[in-house]
Design a protein around this motif. Structure first.
Motif, mmCIF file in Angstrom:
data_model
loop_
_atom_site.group_PDB
_atom_site.id
_atom_site.type_symbol
_atom_site.label_atom_id
_atom_site.label_comp_id
_atom_site.label_asym_id
_atom_site.label_seq_id
_atom_site.Cartn_x
_atom_site.Cartn_y
_atom_site.Cartn_z
ATOM 1 N N TRP A 1 111.802 -13.229 53.446
ATOM 2 C CA TRP A 1 112.785 -13.123 54.527
ATOM 3 C C TRP A 1 112.115 -12.926 55.878
ATOM 4 C CZ3 TRP A 1 117.218 -15.175 54.003
ATOM 5 C CH2 TRP A 1 117.834 -15.231 52.753
ATOM 6 N N ARG A 2 110.942 -12.301 55.887
ATOM 7 C CA ARG A 2 110.184 -12.193 57.133
ATOM 8 C C ARG A 2 109.719 -13.588 57.601
ATOM 9 N NH1 ARG A 2 106.728 -8.319 55.688
ATOM 10 N NH2 ARG A 2 104.986 -9.684 55.175
ATOM 11 N N THR A 3 109.368 -14.430 56.627
ATOM 12 C CA THR A 3 108.954 -15.802 56.940
ATOM 13 C C THR A 3 110.132 -16.624 57.444
ATOM 14 O OG1 THR A 3 107.270 -15.646 55.188
ATOM 15 C CG2 THR A 3 107.793 -17.845 56.032
ATOM 16 N N VAL A 4 111.283 -16.463 56.811
ATOM 17 C CA VAL A 4 112.494 -17.149 57.277
ATOM 18 C C VAL A 4 112.803 -16.735 58.711
ATOM 19 C CG1 VAL A 4 114.993 -17.360 56.951
ATOM 20 C CG2 VAL A 4 113.467 -17.432 54.968
ATOM 21 N N GLU A 5 112.644 -15.458 59.001
ATOM 22 C CA GLU A 5 112.915 -14.963 60.357
ATOM 23 C C GLU A 5 111.967 -15.601 61.381
ATOM 24 O OE1 GLU A 5 113.088 -10.721 62.821
ATOM 25 O OE2 GLU A 5 112.964 -10.720 60.624
ATOM 26 N N GLU A 6 110.687 -15.819 60.977
ATOM 27 C CA GLU A 6 109.740 -16.498 61.870
ATOM 28 C C GLU A 6 110.237 -17.890 62.237
ATOM 29 O OE1 GLU A 6 105.361 -16.343 61.396
ATOM 30 O OE2 GLU A 6 105.774 -15.152 59.613
ATOM 31 N N LEU A 7 110.705 -18.629 61.226
ATOM 32 C CA LEU A 7 111.184 -19.990 61.485
ATOM 33 C C LEU A 7 112.483 -19.977 62.282
ATOM 34 C CD1 LEU A 7 110.398 -21.976 58.203
ATOM 35 C CD2 LEU A 7 109.035 -21.734 60.276
ATOM 36 N N GLN A 8 113.288 -18.933 62.124
ATOM 37 C CA GLN A 8 114.485 -18.798 62.948
ATOM 38 C C GLN A 8 114.111 -18.546 64.410
ATOM 39 O OE1 GLN A 8 116.609 -15.857 60.241
ATOM 40 N NE2 GLN A 8 118.352 -17.074 60.912
ATOM 41 N N GLN A 9 113.140 -17.690 64.624
ATOM 42 C CA GLN A 9 112.702 -17.397 65.987
ATOM 43 C C GLN A 9 112.121 -18.635 66.666
ATOM 44 O OE1 GLN A 9 109.988 -14.124 65.439
ATOM 45 N NE2 GLN A 9 111.618 -12.595 65.268
ATOM 46 N N GLU A 10 111.476 -19.505 65.885
ATOM 47 C CA GLU A 10 110.905 -20.735 66.438
ATOM 48 C C GLU A 10 111.937 -21.848 66.545
ATOM 49 O OE1 GLU A 10 107.288 -22.003 64.538
ATOM 50 O OE2 GLU A 10 106.632 -19.947 64.213
ATOM 51 N N GLY A 11 113.131 -21.630 65.983
ATOM 52 C CA GLY A 11 114.205 -22.600 66.122
ATOM 53 C C GLY A 11 114.313 -23.626 65.022
ATOM 54 N N TYR A 12 113.451 -23.576 64.010
ATOM 55 C CA TYR A 12 113.534 -24.557 62.919
ATOM 56 C C TYR A 12 114.726 -24.277 62.013
ATOM 57 C CZ TYR A 12 108.949 -26.211 64.248
ATOM 58 O OH TYR A 12 107.906 -26.756 64.960
ATOM 59 N N VAL A 13 115.015 -23.021 61.787
ATOM 60 C CA VAL A 13 116.111 -22.610 60.929
ATOM 61 C C VAL A 13 117.156 -21.909 61.783
ATOM 62 C CG1 VAL A 13 116.788 -21.121 59.000
ATOM 63 C CG2 VAL A 13 114.647 -22.417 58.882
#
Length: 366
Positions: free
Chosen positions: A322-334
């Motif tokens: 979930w920390r990894t998912v949050e990274e991709l959310q912050q970068e706008g991919y997810v």
């Protein structure tokens, strides 16, 4: 970041994305068979196989192999003796370094290292960088680049004298040579009327066509540098083997031009879960049919397997995921992600993918 950089997109071929997560599987992955030495009428090979998961149509079997060229019979026998020194159980239980420590020959040790750590996140970052350059240079599959430009894009810092550390330079040459000489062998299904067959495909990620040395007093040999020394050419020209160019049949994924390939300083590439998840989502965009064009539902089991979250500590695995998912959310991919659970089904994760950052063209895919 300028507007043009932000708006730029570049395509990565679907067949490459199909194979990247499987070809990058670590020795801890349950689908991986540990390396073997094999000889046939065509020559000698060091190879390892990643089996397909029978329950997931989005995963294919792939063999990665290093052709061992120009070996004499005596050298083959010596290589077999070195192979017998390989501590296969330690590779899985204690790590690759521990498993290889009994192999004294640096060249053979580096060959095993190249095969066992193939397509690590740093090398995947190199591949994305080269595909982006291919779109900018518009010269088909042929890409020319300066080594220092690539090192800067990967986030490495120059020393006080203005050059990059020898260890970093050496690692880049070894990465490029590994991408050049490790072959991927996979089968592509073919249907002809009522008959179903297969075509065996053998490709490298890239092939090094030429390189330049600007200081003629330097004695540089590409393969020798990868196997023994700590050197790097000043520039390279490579051909991207999976590249289909403008004739692509709709089988590609568009990446945003500002895709991050920088390596986290001081971290081990095997712990770069962010790159692993990004590439796995891109591969599923290629294989699956996203609902409403953006929504992907992927088995949590497959996600964890492809991110190398394989330990028994489920709490730790969940936190990392979930920390990894949050990274991709912050970068706008997810744009969003949620866990879907059912009484009889393995839990899955539904992702909402941002089409401005990652978009699949599947119009003509089968």
């Amino acid at each position: 970041m300028t507007l043009s950089e932000k708006d730029l997109t570049f395509p990565v071929d679907g067949q490459l994305l199909m194979v990247l997560p499987r070809a990058a599987a670590s020795v801890n992955n349950p689908d991986v068979r540990l390396p073997i030495l094999r000889s046939d009428g065509d020559g000698y090979y060091l190879e390892m196989r990643v089996e397909a998961d029978a329950n997931d149509a989005g995963e294919v079997a792939v063999t990665r192999r290093v052709p061992l060229e120009d070996l004499t019979t005596d050298e083959w026998e010596e290589l077999k003796q070195q192979y017998d020194s390989l501590d296969l159980p330690a590779l899985v239980a204690q790590g690759i370094g521990k498993g290889l420590e009994k192999i004294q020959d640096r060249r053979i040790q580096r060959l095993f290292m190249a095969l066992l750590t193939f397509l690590n996140p740093r090398q995947v970052g190199i591949v994305l960088y080269l595909y982006k350059l291919a779109a900018e240079q518009n010269n088909g599959p042929v890409v020319t680049f300066r080594s220092n430009d690539l090192l800067e894009s990967l986030g490495y810092s120059r020393a006080k004298g203005g050059s990059f550390h020898a260890k970093v330079r050496s690692q880049l040459n070894r990465d490029l040579v590994a991408l050049h000489r490790v072959e991927l062998v996979l089968a592509k299904s073919l249907r002809e009327g009522n008959k179903i067959g297969a075509e065996v495909i053998i490709k490298s990620i890239l092939r090094i066509r030429s390189y330049k040395i600007e200081n003629l007093s330097r004695d540089f040999d590409l393969v020798k540098a990868a196997d023994y020394t700590y050197e790097l050419a000043d520039s390279y020209t490579v051909s991207l083997e999976f590249f289909e160019g403008p004739s692509r049949t709709g089988d590609y994924v568009l990446f945003a031009g500002d895709v991050e390939v920088t390596q986290k300083l001081g971290s081990n590439t095997k712990n770069d879960y962010r790159t692993k998840l990004l590439i796995y989502l891109a591969s599923r965009l290629k294989w699956d049919s996203p609902r409403e064009g953006q929504y992907l539902a992927i088995s949590k089991q497959y996600l964890f397997k492809n991110l190398d979250l394989l330990g028994s500590n489920s709490s730790r695995n969940n936190q990392i995921f979930w920390r990894t998912v949050e990274e991709l959310q912050q970068e706008g991919y997810v744009l969003g992600a949620q866990e879907l659970s059912g009484k009889r089904k393995t839990p899955s994760i539904q992702f909402q993918i941002n089409p401005e950052k990652l978009k699949s063209n599947l119009s003509d895919c089968t």
